[in-house]
Design an enzyme around this catalytic site. Structure first.
Site, PDB file in Angstrom:
ATOM      1  N   GLU A   1     104.687 -34.710  72.096  1.00 44.40           N
ATOM      2  CA  GLU A   1     105.029 -33.371  72.600  1.00 44.40           C
ATOM      3  C   GLU A   1     106.506 -33.251  72.912  1.00 44.40           C
ATOM      4  O   GLU A   1     106.984 -32.185  73.286  1.00 44.40           O
ATOM      5  CB  GLU A   1     104.286 -33.091  73.913  1.00 44.40           C
ATOM      6  CG  GLU A   1     102.814 -33.337  73.870  1.00 44.40           C
ATOM      7  CD  GLU A   1     102.181 -33.190  75.235  1.00 44.40           C
ATOM      8  OE1 GLU A   1     101.804 -32.058  75.557  1.00 44.40           O
ATOM      9  OE2 GLU A   1     102.067 -34.184  75.979  1.00 44.40           O
TER      10      GLU A   1
ATOM     11  N   CYS B   1      96.717 -30.730  68.068  1.00 44.88           N
ATOM     12  CA  CYS B   1      96.018 -29.844  68.986  1.00 44.88           C
ATOM     13  C   CYS B   1      97.050 -28.819  69.452  1.00 44.88           C
ATOM     14  O   CYS B   1      98.154 -28.771  68.963  1.00 44.88           O
ATOM     15  CB  CYS B   1      95.386 -30.612  70.137  1.00 44.88           C
ATOM     16  SG  CYS B   1      96.501 -31.622  71.091  1.00 44.88           S
TER      17      CYS B   1
ATOM     18  N   HIS C   1      83.171 -11.269  92.131  1.00 47.31           N
ATOM     19  CA  HIS C   1      81.940 -11.825  91.583  1.00 47.31           C
ATOM     20  C   HIS C   1      81.390 -10.962  90.451  1.00 47.31           C
ATOM     21  O   HIS C   1      80.772 -11.446  89.518  1.00 47.31           O
ATOM     22  CB  HIS C   1      80.906 -11.991  92.698  1.00 47.31           C
ATOM     23  CG  HIS C   1      81.226 -13.162  93.571  1.00 47.31           C
ATOM     24  ND1 HIS C   1      80.999 -13.183  94.920  1.00 47.31           N
ATOM     25  CD2 HIS C   1      81.799 -14.345  93.270  1.00 47.31           C
ATOM     26  CE1 HIS C   1      81.409 -14.340  95.406  1.00 47.31           C
ATOM     27  NE2 HIS C   1      81.903 -15.059  94.426  1.00 47.31           N
TER      28      HIS C   1
END
Lengths: 586, 98
Positions: free
Chosen positions: A435, A506, A191
């Protein structure tokens, strides 16, 4: 000069004097209390516990309001621990039945829990032991009236070097004076690490024992990008860091002003720059940096974080958050692209990965096999389409049949929605990711059927050059600048132009400033990049004319080695935007 | 407890890290809203669902089948509510920390 390497959990490089916090060894003054003092000691325990609960509630509110509710939830869990009936029962019993002091009882019981968790050999649970030590420290501090004053009375900037910082301590760090911190313990999912990232201060954890050789006051370079702590750095090293800090500040200021300016070339060609996102929360980061919309919204997180198959409303709620945050700007939602490296637990059984996962059942192939799941996602996308400007795209399409099947299922879902009287946008644009080399080879055929293309360079490079970039022995083959990749991109652009269909790139290539002149020169007018890269891309676009981009791309395409292409592009970038190259440290 | 219901149910742990902090936190919060006693058993161990430490030390991994037992005046409602958390995979809208 001493260099220590740990786990980088929050980026940035800072220099400053060390403040060393040793492990807090609370000395427990007495183990037993007299019989007649038991009631008073029980009261002391409860008073300490009440005070701790009060502190935790304070942390919770502070963190929730400053960093968001999801971080505040860490302290909600801490509060539950402080109020835990088992803890209270066991501590009370040690005090009442064995006349133990509250300090001893608290420490004994909590350390017992921590030890059991650490013994389980589960990384996730053993890191939770740190949360238990946090509670132990809080209770002991109350009982003994001690506190880590060092952290409260800061008057000048320091870099904290500690054996450990508890989440509670991290959340209250005064970021005006604390430049960054490094700890001996901790991991990626602790954390403390998560909070450091949210506070946006550089941090390194898990350095192992390194504090013995540091007394405090030494000059320290904390490199949160590379996970390095450099104690007593050489003058040369310091000068390097300072120079690069000055530069990145200057570049940062200039890039900050990019938000307001359009992505327009010197000769007035507007270029569209979208953001890539994974979580709805990231939309804000894109808009803040002046993105023209979301060019790639990855939807895998819904499957990977929920640990069950997301329901239609899970999808719908997430999509609406993104779409509404974007207003009129377009949002391209990519359907599930899972399998290969990312297999959610919930599908692990049905998804027997096979010996060659990258060539196996993944992405659109998985969706077409699992039509119920696919339809749920498509229904949610269609329902969200009336709330803004939504487009949908299918990943890893390798044959025309796949695209047609996916589109047919989309039509089925449209019909269902129509029958049910649920509104959606019928003219929603449907595109595909390019792709797989087969999709490039058949780009003209695809161009007749799709509304748009989005070239996903990461997979395209891997499938074209037949190399897995995560495998270090072949990773050198994985090059965005490989001439074969440039040629494939040109093929897609040409096919799309012939049929008047838009193309976006992208993937990592479009987030890399070096490739922007090349891509624009080839005719690309739309990019989608990680939010952090957007200002840099804008800067390149604004320092470039299309005629120059064409010249650069023609020369780059005449070279026959990836190395030469990348070297040439780097040279051109350093001419166009010298600061961006210095910043990259090359 | 006279007139009290005792409900038993089998539940499967879905989160990939097993019963970690966030699911535990949700379970405790939910169980606290009922007067019935609520327990989960696994592998011969039994945890009070109102105790975070009990649940942590239960160390129930992903895929484990747990026995839920609720007893008390609102046992049925408690069992339903706890069951719902499991069925929903402890999902929180967006993504969770912890």
């Amino acid at each position: 000069m001493k260099v220590h390497t740990g786990i980088a959990v929050s980026p940035g490089v800072v220099t400053g004097p060390a403040l060393v916090l040793g492990s807090e060894n609370f000395r427990i003054p007495r183990k037993f209390v007299t019989r007649d003092a038991v009631d008073a000691e029980l009261q002391r325990f409860h008073a300490a516990r009440d005070a701790v609960c009060h502190d935790i509630k304070g942390n919770e509110q502070l963190v929730s309001s400053q960093l968001g509710a999801q971080y505040g939830a860490i302290f909600t869990a801490h509060l539950q621990m402080a109020q835990d009936p088992r803890l209270i029962r066991e501590v009370e019993s040690l005090i009442r039945d064995q006349s133990r002091s509250p300090e001893f009882a608290v420490s004994r019981v909590l350390r017992g829990y921590a030890e059991q968790l650490q013994k389980m050999g589960d990384r996730y649970l053993s890191e939770r032991a740190l949360d238990i030590f946090d509670l132990e420290k809080r209770l002991l501090r109350q009982l003994l009236g001690e506190s880590r004053e060092e952290l409260k009375n800061l008057t000048e900037p320091v870099i904290i070097l500690a054996s450990d910082l508890t989440p509670g301590e991290t959340s209250t760090l005064n970021t005006k004076f604390v430049l960054g911190f490094a700890t001996e313990v901790g991991g990626h999912t602790s954390h403390t690490a998560i909070l450091a990232g949210a506070l946006e201060i550089p941090a390194i954890v898990g350095l192992g024992r390194f504090l013995a050789g540091v007394s405090g006051g030494e000059t320290v370079i904390l490199d949160g990008d590379h996970g390095q702590v450099i104690i007593d750095p050489s003058d040369e090293r310091l000068r390097q860091v300072e120079a690069s800090q000055v530069r990145s500040r200057r570049v940062g200021e200039r890039l900050g002003r990019m938000v307001e300016l359009p992505a327009e070339t010197l000769d007035g060609q507007r270029v569209t720059i979208f953001g890539n996102i994974e979580f709805p929360e990231e939309v804000r980061q894109c808009i803040k940096r002046g993105a023209d919309g979301i060019g790639l919204y990855r939807t895998e997180f819904l499957f990977l974080s929920g640990n069950r198959e997301p329901s239609e409303s899970d999808h719908f709620e997430a999509y609406c958050r993104v779409v509404e945050a974007c207003g009129d700007l377009p949002v391209v939602i990519r359907t599930l692209d899972i399998g290969a490296d990312k297999v959610p637990q919930l599908m692990a059984e049905e998804l027997s990965v096979g010996p060659n996962p990258m060539l196996g059942l993944r992405s659109i192939r998985l969706s077409l096999m699992n039509t119920q799941m696919f339809k749920r996602q498509l229904r949610a996308i269609l329902r969200a389409s009336v709330h803004g400007h939504v487009k949908v795209m299918f990943p890893l399409v390798s044959t025309l049949l796949e695209f047609r099947q996916a589109k047919m299922i989309l039509m089925d879902v449209m019909e269902d929605l129509e029958d049910e009287g649920i509104p959606f946008r019928r003219n929603l644009q449907v595109g595909m990711m390019v792709e797989v080399p087969s999709a490039v080879i058949l780009a003209e055929e695809f161009a007749r059927e799709v509304d748009f293309f989005s070239i996903g360079t990461n997979d395209l490079i891997q499938y074209t050059l037949a190399c897995d970039r995560s495998n270090p022995t072949v990773a050198n083959l994985y090059r965005s600048g490989d001439p074969s990749i440039l040629r494939l991109i040109q093929m897609v652009l040409r096919a799309a132009e012939k049929y008047g269909k838009p193309v976006t790139v992208c993937g990592q290539m479009s987030s890399d400033p070096r490739f922007i002149p090349l891509l624009l020169g080839m005719g690309l007018r739309s990019l989608s990049a990680t939010p952090q890269a957007i200002p840099r891309l804008k800067e390149v676009v604004r320092n470039l004319s299309i005629s120059e981009a064409v010249r650069i791309s023609q020369h780059a395409c005449s070279l026959d080695l990836a190395r030469d292409v990348e070297h040439y592009l780097m040279g051109e970038l350093s001419r166009l935007c010298p600061d961006l190259v210095d910043e990259a440290g090359t | 407890m006279e007139g009290a219901d005792v409900i038993q149910r089998q539940l499967r742990v879905m989160p990939e890290h097993g019963l970690h902090l966030s699911p535990i936190s949700q379970l405790v919060r939910k169980a606290m809203t009922f007067t019935s006693s609520v327990s989960l058993s696994f592998d011969g161990r039994r945890a009070d669902v109102k105790s975070a430490f009990d649940l942590m030390l239960l160390a129930a991994p992903c895929g484990a089948i747990l026995t839920l037992e609720c007893s008390g005046p609102d046992a049925i409602a408690a069992a339903d509510a706890i069951g719902e958390l499991f069925e929903a995979g402890f999902a929180i809208p967006g993504h969770s920390v912890g």
